[in-house]
Write an enzyme that holds these catalytic residues in place. Structure first.
Site, PDB file in Angstrom:
ATOM      1  N   ARG A 178       0.845  -1.185  -0.237  1.00  0.00           N
ATOM      2  CA  ARG A 178      -0.012  -0.017  -0.112  1.00  0.00           C
ATOM      3  C   ARG A 178       0.777   1.148  -0.098  1.00  0.00           C
ATOM      4  O   ARG A 178       1.870   1.560   0.734  1.00  0.00           O
ATOM      5  CB  ARG A 178      -0.886   0.010   1.168  1.00  0.00           C
ATOM      6  CG  ARG A 178      -1.594   1.247   1.504  1.00  0.00           C
ATOM      7  CD  ARG A 178      -2.726   1.273   2.452  1.00  0.00           C
ATOM      8  NE  ARG A 178      -4.016   0.590   1.863  1.00  0.00           N
ATOM      9  CZ  ARG A 178      -5.111   0.902   2.574  1.00  0.00           C
ATOM     10  NH1 ARG A 178      -5.442   1.309   3.553  1.00  0.00           N
ATOM     11  NH2 ARG A 178      -6.120   0.019   1.903  1.00  0.00           N
ATOM     12  N   HIS A 237      -7.430   0.781  -6.393  1.00  0.00           N
ATOM     13  CA  HIS A 237      -7.549   0.020  -5.101  1.00  0.00           C
ATOM     14  C   HIS A 237      -8.342  -1.174  -5.661  1.00  0.00           C
ATOM     15  O   HIS A 237      -9.236  -1.586  -5.472  1.00  0.00           O
ATOM     16  CB  HIS A 237      -8.302   0.570  -4.084  1.00  0.00           C
ATOM     17  CG  HIS A 237      -8.289  -0.012  -2.609  1.00  0.00           C
ATOM     18  ND1 HIS A 237      -7.505  -1.014  -2.731  1.00  0.00           N
ATOM     19  CD2 HIS A 237      -8.761   0.360  -1.561  1.00  0.00           C
ATOM     20  CE1 HIS A 237      -7.511  -1.431  -1.174  1.00  0.00           C
ATOM     21  NE2 HIS A 237      -8.460  -0.499  -0.581  1.00  0.00           N
ATOM     22  N   GLN A 241     -10.113  -4.077  -3.035  1.00  0.00           N
ATOM     23  CA  GLN A 241     -11.305  -3.250  -2.626  1.00  0.00           C
ATOM     24  C   GLN A 241     -12.218  -3.661  -3.823  1.00  0.00           C
ATOM     25  O   GLN A 241     -13.617  -4.319  -3.492  1.00  0.00           O
ATOM     26  CB  GLN A 241     -11.273  -1.932  -2.325  1.00  0.00           C
ATOM     27  CG  GLN A 241     -12.457  -1.525  -1.943  1.00  0.00           C
ATOM     28  CD  GLN A 241     -13.050  -2.033  -0.432  1.00  0.00           C
ATOM     29  OE1 GLN A 241     -12.108  -1.805   0.360  1.00  0.00           O
ATOM     30  NE2 GLN A 241     -14.183  -2.537  -0.493  1.00  0.00           N
ATOM     31  N   ASP A 258     -17.034   7.260  -1.468  1.00  0.00           N
ATOM     32  CA  ASP A 258     -15.511   7.034  -0.790  1.00  0.00           C
ATOM     33  C   ASP A 258     -15.427   8.263   0.161  1.00  0.00           C
ATOM     34  O   ASP A 258     -16.089   9.387  -0.220  1.00  0.00           O
ATOM     35  CB  ASP A 258     -14.659   6.802  -1.934  1.00  0.00           C
ATOM     36  CG  ASP A 258     -13.296   6.385  -1.203  1.00  0.00           C
ATOM     37  OD1 ASP A 258     -13.034   6.319   0.075  1.00  0.00           O
ATOM     38  OD2 ASP A 258     -12.326   6.276  -1.698  1.00  0.00           O
ATOM     39  N   CYS A 260     -16.343   1.922   0.442  1.00  0.00           N
ATOM     40  CA  CYS A 260     -15.168   0.805   0.761  1.00  0.00           C
ATOM     41  C   CYS A 260     -14.738   0.998   2.239  1.00  0.00           C
ATOM     42  O   CYS A 260     -14.142   0.194   2.900  1.00  0.00           O
ATOM     43  CB  CYS A 260     -13.868   1.426  -0.048  1.00  0.00           C
ATOM     44  SG  CYS A 260     -13.410   3.078   0.187  1.00  0.00           S
ATOM     45  N   ARG A 313     -13.485  -8.638   2.062  1.00  0.00           N
ATOM     46  CA  ARG A 313     -11.840  -8.389   1.634  1.00  0.00           C
ATOM     47  C   ARG A 313     -11.096  -9.593   1.951  1.00  0.00           C
ATOM     48  O   ARG A 313     -10.410 -10.136   1.102  1.00  0.00           O
ATOM     49  CB  ARG A 313     -11.430  -7.375   2.374  1.00  0.00           C
ATOM     50  CG  ARG A 313     -12.180  -6.041   2.214  1.00  0.00           C
ATOM     51  CD  ARG A 313     -11.336  -5.485   1.051  1.00  0.00           C
ATOM     52  NE  ARG A 313     -10.260  -5.398   0.795  1.00  0.00           N
ATOM     53  CZ  ARG A 313      -9.450  -4.258   1.188  1.00  0.00           C
ATOM     54  NH1 ARG A 313     -10.010  -3.343   1.717  1.00  0.00           N
ATOM     55  NH2 ARG A 313      -8.171  -4.086   0.849  1.00  0.00           N
TER      56      ARG A 313
HETATM   57  N1  NVA Z   1      -9.855   6.972  -1.311  1.00  0.00           N
HETATM   58  C1  NVA Z   1      -9.315   6.535   0.087  1.00  0.00           C
HETATM   59  C2  NVA Z   1      -9.389   4.817   0.196  1.00  0.00           C
HETATM   60  C3  NVA Z   1      -9.340   4.444   1.414  1.00  0.00           C
HETATM   61  C4  NVA Z   1      -9.720   2.861   1.669  1.00  0.00           C
HETATM   62  C5  NVA Z   1      -8.053   6.760   0.558  1.00  0.00           C
HETATM   63  O1  NVA Z   1      -7.115   6.582  -0.436  1.00  0.00           O
HETATM   64  O2  NVA Z   1      -7.648   7.410   1.504  1.00  0.00           O
HETATM   65  N1   CP Z   2     -11.243  -0.138   2.591  1.00  0.00           N
HETATM   66  C1   CP Z   2      -9.934  -0.063   2.774  1.00  0.00           C
HETATM   67  O1   CP Z   2      -8.790  -0.300   1.935  1.00  0.00           O
HETATM   68  O2   CP Z   2      -9.653   0.052   4.029  1.00  0.00           O
HETATM   69  P1   CP Z   2      -8.244   0.309   4.978  1.00  0.00           P
HETATM   70  O3   CP Z   2      -7.793   1.540   4.708  1.00  0.00           O
HETATM   71  O4   CP Z   2      -8.733   0.258   6.692  1.00  0.00           O
HETATM   72  O5   CP Z   2      -7.374  -0.571   4.572  1.00  0.00           O
END
Ligand code: NVA
Ligand code: CP
Length: 314
Positions: A100, A127, A130, A228, A268, A296
């Protein structure tokens, strides 16, 4: 080497197999096959996570493997060791790596230099883990026995809020891949960017999403309303301005009522009630957010198993 960096890194046939396998893993959570037996997988985080971290850590363990949670700051990455060297070194110890991070080219660089499968656990661009979990969650409803991806065809997804964010990109990409209709509504300045158009073009997929500033138009007759956070990880400096311009895009019971009567609300997570979605929508019977979160685990176990299978066949 087969990696999973974007939705189309599995063919439609492979994606279908992943969803069928995820269903088996879900039905038989603790007595399934253990294709990661004796394997060690790194889970490398440059950003915070609850779901991705826990579901991958538990998932690798349930598949018989050993998960190592790592972060960029406490490894030598934080002191400037190159991605190329890091990927090569990690490949000498690990059997696979979930990452990530911020810029998408970081996961691409890891994949280029790693001698093991790399999975994208979220970048600023997309992502896909997800997204596959979300598709699985819909298939549980549209085709619970066969998990037939053909049943997704022509379903309409409305995506509201920051329509330039990673989840919006993943939905645009997946909608083109699975033949779904997608309408995105967000304020000016947050429309889908040329990066997603280039990604569609690179995959020879049609650019047929609808982008509008009118949330009512997007939600009309939708099968799914998705949103989101308005302030993604890395966007904190713009938080106040984002909250101001995105206020009209909060998913409310009134907007949900414009969708089909049996439409689902999806997110998500993490959710910010009172910002991108009202508490009433989060709590409504149409909300399937916690199934998405649970899935997930099952879907990523299937992604891991599929990558290990493809790696063995090589
Ligand atoms: N768009 C959000 C998704 C979190 C799972 C982010 O990147 O923070
Ligand atoms: N939806 C998602 O990826 O959650 P986290 O940021 O908690 O991993």
């Amino acid at each position: 080497m087969h990696h999973f960096l974007k939705e189309t890194d599995f063919s439609l046939e492979q994606a279908q197999q992943v969803f069928a396998l995820a269903r088996e893993f879900k039905a038989n959570r603790l007595n399934g096959p253990q294709p990661l037996n004796m394997q060690s997988w790194g889970l490398l985080f440059y950003k915070s996570s609850t779901r991705t971290r826990i579901s991958f850590e538990v998932g690798v363990n349930e598949l018989g493997g050993f998960p190592l949670v790592l972060n960029s700051q406490t490894t030598q990455i934080g002191r400037g060791e190159t991605i190329e060297d890091t990927a090569k070194v990690m490949s000498r110890y690990l059997h696979g790596l979930v990452i990530r991070t911020y810029a998408h080219d970081i996961v691409e660089a890891f994949a280029e230099h790693a001698d093991m499968p790399v999975i994208n656990g979220l970048t600023d661009f997309n992502h896909p883990c997800q997204l596959y979990s979300d598709i699985f969650t819909l298939l549980e409803r549209y085709s619970p026995e066969a998990m037939d991806i053909a049943k997704l065809r022509s379903k309409k997804v409305a995506f509201l809020g920051d329509t330039a964010c990673n989840m919006a990109n993943s939905w645009i990409h997946a909608a083109a891949m699975f033949g779904m209709e997608i309408a995105l509504a967000g304020p000016e300045g947050f429309a889908p960017t040329s990066a997603i158009d280039e990604a569609l073009q690179a995959d020879d997929l049609p650019k047929n999403y609808h982008a509008t500033t009118d949330p009512h138009k997007a939600c009309q007759n939708a099968d799914v309303i998705y949103t989101d956070v308005w302030v993604s990880m890395g966007d904190e400096a713009e938080a106040a301005e984002r909250r101001r311009v995105m206020a009209p895009y909060q998913v409310t019971p009134e907007l949900l009522a414009l969708a089909k009567p049996n439409a689902y609300f999806m997110h998500c997570l993490p959710a910010h009630a009172g910002e991108e979605v009202s508490q009433a929508v989060l709590d409504s019977p149409q909300s399937i957010i916690f199934d998405e979160a649970e899935n997930r685990l099952h879907t990523q176990k299937a992604i891991l198993a599929k990558l290990v299978e493809l790696h063995r066949e090589k």
